[in-house]
Design a protein around this motif. Structure first.
Motif, PDB file in Angstrom:
ATOM      1  N   PHE A 186       0.827  -1.204   0.000  1.00 14.77           N
ATOM      2  CA  PHE A 186       0.000   0.000   0.000  1.00 14.77           C
ATOM      3  C   PHE A 186       0.864   1.258   0.000  1.00 14.77           C
ATOM      4  O   PHE A 186       0.528   2.247  -0.641  1.00 14.77           O
ATOM      5  CB  PHE A 186      -0.963  -0.016   1.189  1.00 14.77           C
ATOM      6  CG  PHE A 186      -2.047  -1.040   1.062  1.00 14.77           C
ATOM      7  CD1 PHE A 186      -3.177  -0.785   0.295  1.00 14.77           C
ATOM      8  CD2 PHE A 186      -1.936  -2.273   1.679  1.00 14.77           C
ATOM      9  CE1 PHE A 186      -4.176  -1.736   0.161  1.00 14.77           C
ATOM     10  CE2 PHE A 186      -2.931  -3.232   1.551  1.00 14.77           C
ATOM     11  CZ  PHE A 186      -4.059  -2.960   0.786  1.00 14.77           C
ATOM     12  N   LYS A 187       1.982   1.216   0.701  1.00 17.63           N
ATOM     13  CA  LYS A 187       2.907   2.342   0.645  1.00 17.63           C
ATOM     14  C   LYS A 187       3.554   2.428  -0.728  1.00 17.63           C
ATOM     15  O   LYS A 187       3.793   3.529  -1.249  1.00 17.63           O
ATOM     16  CB  LYS A 187       3.986   2.199   1.720  1.00 17.63           C
ATOM     17  CG  LYS A 187       4.929   3.389   1.768  1.00 17.63           C
ATOM     18  CD  LYS A 187       5.906   3.302   2.920  1.00 17.63           C
ATOM     19  CE  LYS A 187       6.805   4.539   2.945  1.00 17.63           C
ATOM     20  NZ  LYS A 187       7.760   4.506   4.089  1.00 17.63           N
ATOM     21  N   ALA A 188       3.831   1.259  -1.329  1.00 18.64           N
ATOM     22  CA  ALA A 188       4.424   1.246  -2.662  1.00 18.64           C
ATOM     23  C   ALA A 188       3.502   1.897  -3.689  1.00 18.64           C
ATOM     24  O   ALA A 188       3.968   2.519  -4.646  1.00 18.64           O
ATOM     25  CB  ALA A 188       4.747  -0.190  -3.080  1.00 18.64           C
ATOM     26  N   MET A 189       2.201   1.759  -3.484  1.00 21.89           N
ATOM     27  CA  MET A 189       1.240   2.363  -4.402  1.00 21.89           C
ATOM     28  C   MET A 189       0.925   3.812  -4.050  1.00 21.89           C
ATOM     29  O   MET A 189       0.171   4.469  -4.764  1.00 21.89           O
ATOM     30  CB  MET A 189      -0.063   1.546  -4.414  1.00 21.89           C
ATOM     31  CG  MET A 189       0.079   0.158  -4.992  1.00 21.89           C
ATOM     32  SD  MET A 189      -1.505  -0.712  -5.175  1.00 21.89           S
ATOM     33  CE  MET A 189      -1.944  -1.008  -3.453  1.00 21.89           C
ATOM     34  N   ASN A 190       1.503   4.308  -2.948  1.00 19.45           N
ATOM     35  CA  ASN A 190       1.203   5.660  -2.491  1.00 19.45           C
ATOM     36  C   ASN A 190       2.474   6.495  -2.471  1.00 19.45           C
ATOM     37  O   ASN A 190       3.003   6.841  -3.512  1.00 19.45           O
ATOM     38  CB  ASN A 190       0.550   5.607  -1.106  1.00 19.45           C
ATOM     39  CG  ASN A 190      -0.334   6.810  -0.855  1.00 19.45           C
ATOM     40  OD1 ASN A 190      -0.020   7.929  -1.227  1.00 19.45           O
ATOM     41  ND2 ASN A 190      -1.463   6.574  -0.220  1.00 19.45           N
ATOM     42  N   GLU A 191       3.001   6.801  -1.274  1.00 24.97           N
ATOM     43  CA  GLU A 191       4.137   7.719  -1.217  1.00 24.97           C
ATOM     44  C   GLU A 191       5.423   7.145  -1.788  1.00 24.97           C
ATOM     45  O   GLU A 191       6.330   7.895  -2.152  1.00 24.97           O
ATOM     46  CB  GLU A 191       4.381   8.189   0.223  1.00 24.97           C
ATOM     47  CG  GLU A 191       4.668   7.067   1.210  1.00 24.97           C
ATOM     48  CD  GLU A 191       3.426   6.653   1.977  1.00 24.97           C
ATOM     49  OE1 GLU A 191       3.564   6.273   3.152  1.00 24.97           O
ATOM     50  OE2 GLU A 191       2.334   6.718   1.391  1.00 24.97           O
ATOM     51  N   ALA A 192       5.527   5.803  -1.870  1.00 28.77           N
ATOM     52  CA  ALA A 192       6.723   5.194  -2.447  1.00 28.77           C
ATOM     53  C   ALA A 192       6.574   4.935  -3.946  1.00 28.77           C
ATOM     54  O   ALA A 192       7.459   4.349  -4.564  1.00 28.77           O
ATOM     55  CB  ALA A 192       7.053   3.889  -1.733  1.00 28.77           C
ATOM     56  N   SER A 193       5.462   5.369  -4.521  1.00 33.61           N
ATOM     57  CA  SER A 193       5.237   5.208  -5.959  1.00 33.61           C
ATOM     58  C   SER A 193       6.244   6.035  -6.746  1.00 33.61           C
ATOM     59  O   SER A 193       6.726   7.066  -6.266  1.00 33.61           O
ATOM     60  CB  SER A 193       3.819   5.662  -6.304  1.00 33.61           C
ATOM     61  OG  SER A 193       3.686   5.907  -7.693  1.00 33.61           O
ATOM     62  N   PRO A 194       6.592   5.604  -7.961  1.00 31.49           N
ATOM     63  CA  PRO A 194       7.499   6.400  -8.795  1.00 31.49           C
ATOM     64  C   PRO A 194       7.016   7.826  -9.037  1.00 31.49           C
ATOM     65  O   PRO A 194       7.824   8.720  -9.266  1.00 31.49           O
ATOM     66  CB  PRO A 194       7.548   5.607 -10.114  1.00 31.49           C
ATOM     67  CG  PRO A 194       7.233   4.220  -9.734  1.00 31.49           C
ATOM     68  CD  PRO A 194       6.255   4.323  -8.604  1.00 31.49           C
ATOM     69  N   LEU A 195       5.708   8.055  -8.952  1.00 29.27           N
ATOM     70  CA  LEU A 195       5.187   9.405  -9.148  1.00 29.27           C
ATOM     71  C   LEU A 195       5.541  10.327  -7.993  1.00 29.27           C
ATOM     72  O   LEU A 195       5.688  11.539  -8.174  1.00 29.27           O
ATOM     73  CB  LEU A 195       3.663   9.373  -9.316  1.00 29.27           C
ATOM     74  CG  LEU A 195       3.120   8.792 -10.613  1.00 29.27           C
ATOM     75  CD1 LEU A 195       1.609   8.897 -10.634  1.00 29.27           C
ATOM     76  CD2 LEU A 195       3.719   9.481 -11.821  1.00 29.27           C
ATOM     77  N   LEU A 196       5.660   9.767  -6.791  1.00 30.64           N
ATOM     78  CA  LEU A 196       5.918  10.585  -5.604  1.00 30.64           C
ATOM     79  C   LEU A 196       7.295  10.306  -5.011  1.00 30.64           C
ATOM     80  O   LEU A 196       7.966  11.220  -4.540  1.00 30.64           O
ATOM     81  CB  LEU A 196       4.839  10.339  -4.551  1.00 30.64           C
ATOM     82  CG  LEU A 196       3.391  10.628  -4.980  1.00 30.64           C
ATOM     83  CD1 LEU A 196       2.423  10.290  -3.859  1.00 30.64           C
ATOM     84  CD2 LEU A 196       3.222  12.074  -5.412  1.00 30.64           C
ATOM     85  N   GLY A 197       7.706   9.042  -5.006  1.00 29.79           N
ATOM     86  CA  GLY A 197       8.997   8.680  -4.418  1.00 29.79           C
ATOM     87  C   GLY A 197      10.129   8.646  -5.407  1.00 29.79           C
ATOM     88  O   GLY A 197      11.298   8.537  -5.017  1.00 29.79           O
ATOM     89  N   HIS A 198       9.810   8.676  -6.704  1.00 26.91           N
ATOM     90  CA  HIS A 198      10.814   8.707  -7.774  1.00 26.91           C
ATOM     91  C   HIS A 198      11.768   7.507  -7.725  1.00 26.91           C
ATOM     92  O   HIS A 198      12.946   7.628  -8.030  1.00 26.91           O
ATOM     93  CB  HIS A 198      11.612  10.020  -7.733  1.00 26.91           C
ATOM     94  CG  HIS A 198      10.743  11.243  -7.764  1.00 26.91           C
ATOM     95  ND1 HIS A 198      10.050  11.635  -8.901  1.00 26.91           N
ATOM     96  CD2 HIS A 198      10.433  12.144  -6.796  1.00 26.91           C
ATOM     97  CE1 HIS A 198       9.367  12.734  -8.640  1.00 26.91           C
ATOM     98  NE2 HIS A 198       9.559  13.057  -7.372  1.00 26.91           N
ATOM     99  N   ALA A 199      11.234   6.359  -7.329  1.00 32.36           N
ATOM    100  CA  ALA A 199      12.007   5.121  -7.308  1.00 32.36           C
ATOM    101  C   ALA A 199      11.030   3.956  -7.387  1.00 32.36           C
ATOM    102  O   ALA A 199       9.872   4.075  -6.985  1.00 32.36           O
ATOM    103  CB  ALA A 199      12.863   5.018  -6.063  1.00 32.36           C
TER     104      ALA A 199
END
Length: 228
Positions: A186-199
């Motif tokens: 769920f974090k991967a799909m949210n703040e850790a997503s490439p759109l927000l976390g850039h990784a």
């Protein structure tokens, strides 16, 4: 035989896919009408909603036959015909699960295209590579959610399937708060997503595929031992 099973699965899910696509189109049209003030955050939230919708709707009914949008108790009459075919139950389950997963991929892809187009009309335009990365993360992490629905469908009647799947999704969301960030889908799909976390959250993606395999194996064992 393989082609017949694919066609059967398509006939059982096409109306559900159409319903999901209409909701996707409606949500995208609404977002276009109000404009995009924070396209990246909107893309993340909207994509998660669409993913949960598709995973819960398209996960199917195991190897049972169920009419679209009709909550029924027990087995549909044609299920006995399906089970009488000279086909292993594993193949029945694998075909049904694969067709639903491909439909989920198609629906999620359309949503990503719509969100990218929306970002082009607002501020903070999303680059295609970022949207492609986000789509890959959503599909990878959503695969666990989808196969959780597949597992639930092997032992729940249609009238309880949606409620049971939603409860399971809520439980997984709660458990994610006690899960290490490296494997938190769920974090991967949210703040850790490439759109927000850039990784790319490779750990969470690999963990999701691993858990999806566990769910499919569990579903197989249920239908293998269940008396219909």
């Amino acid at each position: 035989m393989w082609q017949m099973l694919i066609y059967k699965s398509w006939m059982e899910t096409r109306l559900k896919l159409l319903y999901a696509l209409l909701l996707i189109g409606g949500s995208s049209a609404l977002m276009f009408s109000v404009g995009a003030k924070a396209p990246r955050s909107q893309a993340v939230v909207t994509a998660q909603f669409v993913l949960l919708l598709l995973a819960g709707t398209l996960s199917g009914s195991g190897i049972k036959t169920q009419p679209a949008f009709t909550a029924t108790k027990g087995l549909h009459g044609s299920t006995y015909y399906t089970l009488s075919l000279p086909v292993a139950r594993l193949l029945l389950l694998a075909t049904r699960a694969t067709v639903g997963w491909l439909e989920l991929t198609f629906g999620l892809g359309l949503q990503m295209c719509g969100l990218w187009a929306l970002s082009r009309s607002g501020v903070g335009s999303i680059e295609p590579s970022g949207m492609l990365g986000h789509a890959a993360v959503m599909l990878a992490c959503g695969t666990w959610l989808y196969f959780t629905g597949v597992f639930m469908d092997t032992f729940l009647d249609e009238q309880w399937r949606n409620q049971g799947t939603l409860v399971m999704f809520a439980l997984l969301l709660w458990l994610s708060s006690h899960t290490p960030d490296a494997i938190n889908i769920f974090k991967a799909m949210n703040e850790a997503s490439p759109l927000l976390g850039h990784a790319m959250p490779w750990g969470a993606m690999a963990f999701s595929f691993g858990m999806a395999s566990v769910m499919f194996f569990a579903a197989w064992k249920v239908i293998e031992r269940r008396e219909y």
